[in-house]
Every structure is written in structure tokens, then in C-alpha cells.
Design an enzyme around this catalytic site. Structure first.
Site, PDB file in Angstrom:
ATOM      1  N   ASN A  86       0.797  -1.230   0.000  1.00 29.39           N
ATOM      2  CA  ASN A  86       0.000   0.000   0.000  1.00 29.39           C
ATOM      3  C   ASN A  86       0.830   1.282   0.000  1.00 29.39           C
ATOM      4  OD1 ASN A  86      -2.452   1.728   0.634  1.00 29.39           O
ATOM      5  ND2 ASN A  86      -1.311   1.962   2.551  1.00 29.39           N
ATOM      6  N   SER A 135      -3.423   0.978  -6.707  1.00 30.12           N
ATOM      7  CA  SER A 135      -3.073   1.921  -7.757  1.00 30.12           C
ATOM      8  C   SER A 135      -3.827   3.225  -7.505  1.00 30.12           C
ATOM      9  CB  SER A 135      -3.393   1.333  -9.143  1.00 30.12           C
ATOM     10  OG  SER A 135      -3.013   2.227 -10.161  1.00 30.12           O
ATOM     11  N   SER A 136      -4.366   3.839  -8.535  1.00 28.88           N
ATOM     12  CA  SER A 136      -5.042   5.128  -8.403  1.00 28.88           C
ATOM     13  C   SER A 136      -5.734   5.462  -9.715  1.00 28.88           C
ATOM     14  CB  SER A 136      -4.017   6.227  -8.071  1.00 28.88           C
ATOM     15  OG  SER A 136      -4.580   7.518  -8.229  1.00 28.88           O
ATOM     16  N   TYR A 161       3.804  10.174 -10.409  1.00 31.06           N
ATOM     17  CA  TYR A 161       2.837   9.378  -9.639  1.00 31.06           C
ATOM     18  C   TYR A 161       1.956   8.535 -10.558  1.00 31.06           C
ATOM     19  CZ  TYR A 161      -1.054   8.463  -6.389  1.00 31.06           C
ATOM     20  OH  TYR A 161      -2.028   7.882  -5.624  1.00 31.06           O
ATOM     21  N   LYS A 202       1.691   4.393 -11.008  1.00 26.62           N
ATOM     22  CA  LYS A 202       0.415   3.753 -10.682  1.00 26.62           C
ATOM     23  C   LYS A 202      -0.117   2.962 -11.876  1.00 26.62           C
ATOM     24  CE  LYS A 202      -0.160   4.912  -6.371  1.00 26.62           C
ATOM     25  NZ  LYS A 202      -0.104   3.877  -5.308  1.00 26.62           N
TER      26      LYS A 202
END
Length: 250
Positions: free
Chosen positions: A88, A135-136, A149, A153
Site C-alpha cells: 500500500n 493503484s489510483s 505518480y 500507478k
């Protein structure tokens, strides 16, 4: 619904605060034993005290593969195995400098790879083995946090899909959860709210629900897809974004 998590052995990185802490708490509610880590010793001990005797924490820098391997092995020995792994930790790196890219690569991607790799021998012995990568939405479409970022991801989504195919014969399920904007006071959105209120208001307005997610809303999705109740799900990327993204997933 019984998620089938009672007595399961779970490992979560970045578990002392925010989404990671909520993930740990949700697994505990379902009867699992949880080993978690974070980089700061003080935060780990504070969380450990609050979480109770079925959770135990360690101070680990996930950018150090040897430290991650030692931690996973110690957790497996203490719990008697490993059933579920949730990497995480994120560097939350924004900016184009090479050093920023290296930090993001070492933490977001290689930190995940080293954690999963160290856990694989134990997961292969489990009858309910599961990995959930975090992920995102930034890994699915360009946004204000897109570099580096978003790039890392996106790589996690690809990595998760590859792992799911590679280890299906081992009966190890691998899925990814991609959260949208998640608010907690000591998180990135709490900081933006305090330091850049106009930016915060603009971003808040893009959320169709009129709010950002709570950490527990992401955690519940993670825990479900990790659990034996989701036993035929692998290779998926689950969006938990309140309708924030507009693209159609094929």
C-alpha cells in the site's frame, strides 16, 4: 455475507495511517491476523497499541528490498504463513526531477515488487492466496498528479495483470484497486485543503458525489476483493472513485 477471513494471515504495508490503517482495521473486524509496517517507529507503535493484539507492526523502509524480505519472513514465521498481501505504500511523488522519479520507482513499484516476491513462497502454500495492489485513478487517466505518480500507478495495474496470469496455476489471485480522491486530515488532500484551498475546492467540485472518499470506503473494497468471498476474481482493476473517471474500461 461471510468473507471467509477469520483466522487468515494478512500483510499490509503503510498500515499506520490513512487508507492502509483502514485496510488493517477492516481485516481485523473480519477476524484476520494482520502484520503491518510503516517507515516511522513512533507511528507504528501508536497504531499497534490502538489496533489490539491481533495486529503487530514493524518499522520498515519498503525501498530497501533486504529489509522487506526480512520483514515478510519474520511475519510469516510469527503468523504461521501468509494468505493475503496488500502493498500500500506510495511516495506520492509529484514533479519532473530525476530524483523524484527514482524515489517513486523505488517505493511505488519496486517496493511492491519486492514485497510480493518475498511473499510468493508462502502464498503458494495458502489455500486462499490473494494479492491486492493499490493503484489510483491517476494511473488510468492524466490529471494534476500525473508525473511521476500516475506513470508508476499505471505500471502497477500492468504488473498486477501480469502476475494474475503468471500465478493462476498456483491459485494465487492478484487484483488491483484504484481509488479516486480520498480525504483524511493528515493525508495529501487534507494538506491541500489547508495550504491550497482554491485548488482543493476545484478538485472537490470534480467529484460527482460532491465529496471525496473516506479511507474505510476504499478499505472495504480492498478487503472484499482480497477475501475468499471474491474467489473467482483475478486480474481485475477495481475503480473506487465515486464516478470521478469518465472513461469506459474494456
Amino acid at each position: 455475507m461471510d468473507l471467509g477471513l477469520s483466522g487468515r494471515k494478512v500483510i499490509v504495508s503503510g498500515g499506520s495511517r490513512g487508507i492502509g490503517r483502514a485496510i488493517v482495521e477492516c481485516f481485523l473486524v473480519e477476524g484476520a491476523t494482520v502484520a503491518f509496517c510503516a517507515r516511522g517507529e513512533e507511528g507504528v507503535r501508536s497504531a499497534e497499541q490502538a489496533l489490539g493484539d491481533k495486529a503487530f507492526g514493524s518499522a520498515v523502509d519498503v525501498a530497501d528490498p533486504a529489509a522487506v524480505k526480512d520483514w515478510i519472513e519474520a511475519c510469516a514465521e510469527r503468523m504461521g504463513g501468509v494468505d493475503i498481501v496488500v502493498p500500500n505504500v506510495s511516495a506520492l511523488a509529484v514533479g519532473g526531477e530525476l530524483e523524484t522519479w527514482r524515489k517513486a520507482f523505488d517505493i511505488d513499484l519496486l517496493g511492491t515488487v519486492s514485497m510480493v516476491g518475498a511473499a510468493l513462497p508462502y502464498l503458494k502454500r495458502s489455500d486462499a492466496a490473494s494479492v491486492v495492489l493499490i493503484s489510483s485513478v491517476s494511473g488510468r487517466e492524466s490529471d494534476m498528479f500525473g508525473e511521476p505518480y500516475g506513470a508508476l500507478k499505471a505500471a502497477l495495474i500492468h504488473y498486477g495483470k501480469t502476475l494474475s496470469n503468471r500465478h493462476a496455476a498456483d491459485r494465487i489471485r492478484v487484483n488491483t484497486v484504484s481509488p479516486g480522491n480520498v480525504y483524511f486530515s493528515d493525508g495529501v488532500w487534507g494538506q491541500i485543503e489547508r495550504e491550497q484551498p482554491e485548488t482543493f475546492a476545484t478538485c472537490l467540485a470534480t467529484n460527482p458525489f460532491g465529496r471525496m472518499a473516506r479511507p474505510d470506503e476504499i478499505a472495504k473494497a480492498v478487503v472484499f476483493i482480497a477475501s475468499p468471498a471474491s474467489s473467482f476474481t483475478t486480474g481485475a482493476d477495481m475503480l473506487v472513485d465515486g464516478g470521478l473517471t469518465r472513461g469506459v474500461q474494456f
